[in-house]
Design a protein around this motif. Sequence first.
Motif, PDB file in Angstrom:
ATOM      1  N   ILE A 181       6.309  44.377  63.637  1.00 18.50           N
ATOM      2  CA  ILE A 181       5.681  42.630  64.149  1.00 18.50           C
ATOM      3  C   ILE A 181       6.802  42.125  64.931  1.00 18.50           C
ATOM      4  N   LEU A 182       7.343  42.189  65.969  1.00 23.42           N
ATOM      5  CA  LEU A 182       7.862  41.235  66.281  1.00 23.42           C
ATOM      6  C   LEU A 182       7.611  39.953  66.965  1.00 23.42           C
ATOM      7  N   TYR A 183       6.430  39.449  67.897  1.00 19.90           N
ATOM      8  CA  TYR A 183       5.783  38.290  67.989  1.00 19.90           C
ATOM      9  C   TYR A 183       4.464  38.682  67.302  1.00 19.90           C
ATOM     10  N   THR A 184       3.573  37.118  67.256  1.00 23.43           N
ATOM     11  CA  THR A 184       2.261  37.102  67.552  1.00 23.43           C
ATOM     12  C   THR A 184       1.909  35.708  67.507  1.00 23.43           C
ATOM     13  N   GLY A 185       0.851  35.662  68.523  1.00 24.29           N
ATOM     14  CA  GLY A 185       0.128  34.159  68.606  1.00 24.29           C
ATOM     15  C   GLY A 185      -0.715  33.844  67.288  1.00 24.29           C
ATOM     16  N   VAL A 186      -1.281  34.903  66.932  1.00 28.69           N
ATOM     17  CA  VAL A 186      -2.295  34.095  65.975  1.00 28.69           C
ATOM     18  C   VAL A 186      -2.303  35.244  64.933  1.00 28.69           C
ATOM     19  N   ASP A 187      -3.366  35.350  63.780  1.00 26.99           N
ATOM     20  CA  ASP A 187      -2.383  35.943  63.215  1.00 26.99           C
ATOM     21  C   ASP A 187      -3.439  37.239  62.310  1.00 26.99           C
ATOM     22  N   GLY A 188      -3.356  37.927  61.187  1.00 27.90           N
ATOM     23  CA  GLY A 188      -3.560  39.348  61.909  1.00 27.90           C
ATOM     24  C   GLY A 188      -5.025  39.973  62.507  1.00 27.90           C
ATOM     25  N   THR A 189      -6.264  38.729  62.090  1.00 27.29           N
ATOM     26  CA  THR A 189      -7.449  38.970  62.246  1.00 27.29           C
ATOM     27  C   THR A 189      -8.250  38.725  63.251  1.00 27.29           C
ATOM     28  N   VAL A 190      -7.394  37.930  64.607  1.00 31.31           N
ATOM     29  CA  VAL A 190      -7.887  37.825  65.748  1.00 31.31           C
ATOM     30  C   VAL A 190      -7.427  38.882  66.270  1.00 31.31           C
ATOM     31  N   PRO A 191      -8.383  39.223  66.704  1.00 29.77           N
ATOM     32  CA  PRO A 191      -8.585  40.283  67.988  1.00 29.77           C
ATOM     33  C   PRO A 191      -7.527  40.118  69.484  1.00 29.77           C
ATOM     34  N   GLN A 192      -6.855  41.018  69.998  1.00 32.53           N
ATOM     35  CA  GLN A 192      -6.128  40.420  71.361  1.00 32.53           C
ATOM     36  C   GLN A 192      -6.023  41.220  72.150  1.00 32.53           C
ATOM     37  N   HIS A 193      -6.366  41.877  72.821  1.00 31.51           N
ATOM     38  CA  HIS A 193      -5.640  42.463  73.882  1.00 31.51           C
ATOM     39  C   HIS A 193      -4.292  43.428  73.918  1.00 31.51           C
ATOM     40  N   VAL A 194      -4.751  44.194  73.908  1.00 34.04           N
ATOM     41  CA  VAL A 194      -3.132  45.751  73.366  1.00 34.04           C
ATOM     42  C   VAL A 194      -3.147  47.494  74.680  1.00 34.04           C
ATOM     43  N   VAL A 195      -1.898  47.473  74.519  1.00 31.54           N
ATOM     44  CA  VAL A 195      -1.561  48.166  74.963  1.00 31.54           C
ATOM     45  C   VAL A 195      -0.788  48.943  74.416  1.00 31.54           C
ATOM     46  N   ALA A 196      -1.358  49.967  73.149  1.00 31.23           N
ATOM     47  CA  ALA A 196      -0.283  50.763  72.416  1.00 31.23           C
ATOM     48  C   ALA A 196      -0.349  51.515  71.763  1.00 31.23           C
ATOM     49  N   PHE A 197       0.596  52.316  70.958  1.00 37.84           N
ATOM     50  CA  PHE A 197       0.968  53.592  70.375  1.00 37.84           C
ATOM     51  C   PHE A 197       0.203  53.606  69.215  1.00 37.84           C
ATOM     52  N   THR A 198       0.106  54.946  68.325  1.00 33.18           N
ATOM     53  CA  THR A 198      -0.148  55.501  67.496  1.00 33.18           C
ATOM     54  C   THR A 198       1.315  56.334  67.307  1.00 33.18           C
ATOM     55  N   LYS A 199       1.362  56.504  65.934  1.00 35.56           N
ATOM     56  CA  LYS A 199       2.434  57.654  65.568  1.00 35.56           C
ATOM     57  C   LYS A 199       2.561  58.412  65.726  1.00 35.56           C
ATOM     58  N   GLU A 200       1.514  59.428  66.251  1.00 30.97           N
ATOM     59  CA  GLU A 200       1.292  60.073  66.504  1.00 30.97           C
ATOM     60  C   GLU A 200       1.198  60.372  68.044  1.00 30.97           C
ATOM     61  N   GLY A 201       1.391  58.751  68.688  1.00 34.50           N
ATOM     62  CA  GLY A 201       2.002  59.344  70.274  1.00 34.50           C
ATOM     63  C   GLY A 201       0.008  58.901  70.720  1.00 34.50           C
ATOM     64  N   LYS A 202      -0.765  58.356  70.413  1.00 33.63           N
ATOM     65  CA  LYS A 202      -2.176  58.641  70.705  1.00 33.63           C
ATOM     66  C   LYS A 202      -1.698  56.994  71.192  1.00 33.63           C
ATOM     67  N   LEU A 203      -2.820  56.822  72.617  1.00 34.66           N
ATOM     68  CA  LEU A 203      -2.899  55.756  73.437  1.00 34.66           C
ATOM     69  C   LEU A 203      -3.923  54.853  72.973  1.00 34.66           C
ATOM     70  N   VAL A 204      -3.539  53.873  72.960  1.00 29.52           N
ATOM     71  CA  VAL A 204      -4.680  52.545  72.602  1.00 29.52           C
ATOM     72  C   VAL A 204      -5.036  51.837  73.400  1.00 29.52           C
ATOM     73  N   ILE A 205      -6.181  51.272  73.968  1.00 29.59           N
ATOM     74  CA  ILE A 205      -6.220  50.254  74.899  1.00 29.59           C
ATOM     75  C   ILE A 205      -8.078  49.509  74.171  1.00 29.59           C
ATOM     76  N   GLY A 206      -7.426  48.621  74.228  1.00 25.54           N
ATOM     77  CA  GLY A 206      -8.986  47.446  73.919  1.00 25.54           C
ATOM     78  C   GLY A 206      -8.704  46.577  73.093  1.00 25.54           C
ATOM     79  N   LYS A 207      -9.625  46.071  72.689  1.00 28.89           N
ATOM     80  CA  LYS A 207      -9.378  44.526  72.129  1.00 28.89           C
ATOM     81  C   LYS A 207      -9.019  44.469  70.120  1.00 28.89           C
ATOM     82  N   TYR A 208      -7.829  44.296  69.810  1.00 30.27           N
ATOM     83  CA  TYR A 208      -8.090  44.792  68.505  1.00 30.27           C
ATOM     84  C   TYR A 208      -7.156  44.000  67.573  1.00 30.27           C
ATOM     85  N   PRO A 209      -7.475  43.541  66.360  1.00 25.77           N
ATOM     86  CA  PRO A 209      -6.831  42.111  65.649  1.00 25.77           C
ATOM     87  C   PRO A 209      -5.625  42.969  64.947  1.00 25.77           C
TER      88      PRO A 209
END
Length: 452
Positions: A181-209
């Motif tokens: 985690i290089l940067y976050t404006g809130v703690d780990g329990t607050v959902p945030q809009h993300v565009v992300a990748f799992t270590k397997e390479g699967k694209l994750v889009i949505g609002k997640y803590p």
Amino acid sequence: MNIATTTYKQIQGWSWLKRILGAVALFGFLSSSFLYLTPLGTNIRMFLANTVIETQHRDWAWIFVGAKKRDEMINAIGLMSDANAKEAQDLSAITIRKHEGELTKVEDISGHGWVGKKMYVYDPRALRVVVPNTVGQGERITSMVQRTGAIAGVNGGGFDDPQGLGNGFAPVGVIMSGGKILYTGVDGTVPQHVVAFTKEGKLVIGKYPIDQLLQMHVTDAVSFYPRVIANGKALPIEGDGLNPRTAIGQRADGVIILVVIDGRQPPYSIGATLKEVQDLLLAEGCINAGFLDGGASSEMVVNGQLITKPSSKYGERRLPSALLVFEHPDKIQVPNIWDGLTKIDPGGAYDNPGYIADMQKQHSNKPKTTSTPNAKASATRTPEPTQTPGVIETPSPSPEGSLAPSPGVTPSVKPTVSPTPAVTPTGRPSVSPTPGATPGETPTGTPSGKNK
């Protein structure tokens, strides 16, 4: 003699200035009547309002629809973004296949009034989030690609961008790279809009803590929205205008499709709607898709060369994050340049190289006004020194305490943003820009601090 003939003769007797003013008044009356009294005119005003809402100038959308309607539109678009982010992704629907041969392929794309580029990334595990390497400054994507030896890249997440001239160093949301985690404006329990990748390479889009992202084995992430395709189906779009866009989607076979649309450059490319990009990604077979930061940040770089045309007056923007493609992504180490910072300066007019150059040019091109000194006065006093062309003066603080630069003068005092401390899931303190700051170019229309 009828009324028309009488009126015509009266107009013939007008002066040329009176005729021009009359024509302007008539045009204004007819245009206003069309825009405000016809269904087509109403649709045009709504479309223009949505386009403006997607920029940092969203407040000016009242010109087309009024302040009350503008606020209703902004709220509806924000609700749409949150609603589209809720559906859980079926990650089992994605199968990552081993790819041999070229890692990427780029194609030209075009639509009604826009052009752009489409990049296929055949192995999603080749994508990594990369950030600048200098504290206090964002970095251009061409520089990131050249510095890291990447094959290609596009812009990433949003950032706080005062006056559309920010330094690209104040991210919004979360930034993860290589599982850190290089940067976050809130703690780990607050959902945030993300565009992300799992270590397997699967694209994750949505609002997640962040806590949930770590449980899902997400390694790389940035923040932006809206999500427009979930589990193979199109999601509703509320409000839509023409703007530069950057989007990302993934097919069932794991292939990633990156799309960059040029805009704000008539007649070359005005921009695309969210719906147009959604349709493009659906046609490509994407089962999950969403948007990255847009506007003047939208760009694609291949082999160290910028292949799209950013809409910014000053060329490439300085950015806090990018999605880059690597032949050997596991060997890339991305340092945390925000670690240990207690304040983040988002920049602005005072430190934007392009803006400063413009102001210096305007200042130096101003005609010099000199007066002939009185001979007697010249003999008894020394003339006051004049301002040297091109030299930047420091303005005095305004009554409110903020710097109010005079026309053509660039402030030299750096404002800073006092971040709100937050604790990441690892217990490490992080920093965030002023509460309420939102992504740079917001295609969803929620409040934004930037126009690009």
